[in-house]
Scaffold this active site. Structure first.
Site, mmCIF file in Angstrom:
data_model
loop_
_atom_site.group_PDB
_atom_site.id
_atom_site.type_symbol
_atom_site.label_atom_id
_atom_site.label_comp_id
_atom_site.label_asym_id
_atom_site.label_seq_id
_atom_site.Cartn_x
_atom_site.Cartn_y
_atom_site.Cartn_z
ATOM 1 C CD GLN A 1 -7.112 6.217 7.751
ATOM 2 O OE1 GLN A 1 -6.909 5.563 8.668
ATOM 3 N NE2 GLN A 1 -8.122 5.502 6.624
ATOM 4 N NE ARG A 2 -3.484 3.558 0.995
ATOM 5 C CZ ARG A 2 -3.865 2.436 0.275
ATOM 6 N NH1 ARG A 2 -3.861 1.271 0.599
ATOM 7 N NH2 ARG A 2 -4.231 2.607 -1.136
ATOM 8 N N GLY B 1 1.007 -1.276 0.005
ATOM 9 C CA GLY B 1 -0.051 -0.008 0.017
ATOM 10 C C GLY B 1 0.851 1.317 0.056
ATOM 11 C CD GLU C 1 -9.032 -0.938 7.410
ATOM 12 O OE1 GLU C 1 -9.901 -0.502 6.732
ATOM 13 O OE2 GLU C 1 -7.923 -1.328 7.479
ATOM 14 C CB THR D 1 3.260 -0.855 6.760
ATOM 15 O OG1 THR D 1 1.887 -1.204 7.166
ATOM 16 C CG2 THR D 1 4.102 -1.324 8.278
ATOM 17 C CG ASP E 1 -1.685 -1.472 8.379
ATOM 18 O OD1 ASP E 1 -2.677 -0.629 8.597
ATOM 19 O OD2 ASP E 1 -1.495 -2.223 7.489
#
Length: 405
Positions: A293-294, A11, A244, A141, A143
């Protein structure tokens, strides 16, 4: 003399191109490195021998500065899962042929958890066939779920965007006299790092987000409703942050998966919005931050961008020192003053593993984030870049589509 290749995968983030700049700029300093190839669409470019000479694309210091603050993956990305080479080495032989033909002595893969799986498999295969090509993973990432490393490039900028957006949502929600609930759905499949980072607003004196739910805790709709009612008794506008990836009833999410078996997630915010509307009956809305967000580079963290470039550069130095099958990592030395060092870890210790929020980052009630976590997050979102603008909007470094075809 040797050539190198670099690719980007997974991503997009605000910082992945900064790591590309780190690899590129450091390689220019090394007399033993000649050509610097960029692989189009991740490992797929190596498989198909689709490489481009980065020196023909990045021609000036202005290009370098623009690229390091441009979001997303300028070389394109992929979500390609390499098979087990013990069972089928066809694709590995294609990769080997490309690298040998291009006289590539080191390959740098900038990506997340699944990309480190590729680093691990390739380095093992090259050892098996006694091929001296170094393979180094450069992490990224939003995340923040890679093991061993303190944090991952891209996370700080995403966290800064989430916190800033949440701050604006708080202001927007506070203007009316009627009670309301706003549910903000934030990315995070199994780990709640990004959702938890919204709680940095507590350091600014904000009481919101009043409730924070992350996948590391067990979720109950009944308890959620009790939590919301409890906060509504204290606050006119209740703000909820939710990952999410929270467990929800079947059918709320699509169930579709990618090549690595990861579900495409979304829907928890809307599900909770409808539940609050049905059971409480107040004004309620859900907001899904989604892909913004990315790649919201206008809110990037300069700490994140600078560290991302530094870790890419460090990868080049370690490869030239003979290391392979390694992933570059951050080790935090101090919070105040914030200090990190860059080290390496075996790709086998990172690939296909996930790092979760520690227990002491979550309050005992399971519905908010601790001050310990806030102290961890705050250094990562510090600093702003002098964003290069073009007619009122951020300017981006791009490669012509014809070059990428």
């Amino acid at each position: 003399m040797m050539n190198i290749a670099v690719a980007q995968s997974g991503g997009p983030t605000c910082a992945i191109n900064a790591s590309l700049v780190g690899v590129f700029r450091e390689s220019l300093k090394e007399p033993e490195i000649d050509a610097i190839f960029g692989s189009v669409n991740g490992i797929e470019g190596i498989i198909e021998n689709h490489l481009i000479d980065m020196k023909t694309l990045i021609r000036s210091n202005d290009d370098i500065e623009l690229l390091r603050q441009t979001p997303s993956t300028v070389l394109g990305s992929c979500r390609y899962k390499l098979p087990d080479w013990h069972e089928d080495d066809t694709v590995y032989r294609k990769i080997t042929n490309t690298l040998i033909q291009r006289q590539i002595g080191a390959f740098f893969y900038i990506g997340g958890n699944d990309s480190m799986d590729t680093v691990n498999k390739l380095s093992e295969y090259f050892r098996e066939i006694s091929l001296d090509i170094k393979v180094i993973g450069i992490p990224k990432t939003i995340d923040n779920d890679l093991c061993i490393t303190d944090h991952t490039p891209g996370f700080g900028s995403a966290a800064k965007y989430v916190a800033a957006t949440m701050h604006e949502i708080i202001r927007d929600s506070s203007v009316y006299s009627m009670p309301s609930v706003t549910i903000v759905e934030i990315m995070g499949r199994h780990a709640g790092w990004l959702t938890a980072s919204s709680a940095v607003l507590h350091a600014l004196g904000e009481t919101a987000p009043h409730l924070v739910y992350v996948p590391e805790t067990e979720f109950s709709l009944e308890i959620f409703m009790k939590d919301v009612r409890h906060e509504m008794a204290k606050h006119k506008a209740v703000i909820v942050a939710v990952s999410e990836g929270m467990e929800v009833p079947d059918g709320v999410q699509s169930g579709v998966v990618d090549n690595f078996g990861h579900k495409y997630l979304s829907g928890i915010g809307k599900y909770l919005e409808e539940a609050v509307r049905s059971e409480i009956g107040c004004k309620v809305r859900s907001i899904e931050l989604n892909v913004m967000q990315r790649c919201s580079s206008h809110m990037c963290s300069s700490t994140d961008i600078n560290e991302s470039e530094a870790i890419g550069a460090a990868g080049v130095r370690h490869a030239l020192n003979g290391e392979t099958g390694k992933v570059m990592i951050f080790r935090r030395v101090n919070n105040m003053p914030y200090t990190v060092v860059i080290e390496t870890a075996d790709a086998s210790e990172i690939a296909n593993k996930e790092k979760f929020l520690p227990d002491n980052f979550i309050t005992k009630s399971g519905n908010n984030i601790s001050d310990t976590a806030v102290r961890y997050f705050l250094p990562l979102i510090q600093g702003e870049l002098n964003i290069i603008m073009d007619r009122g909007v951020p300017k981006h470094f791009t490669i012509k589509e014809s070059v990428l075809k």
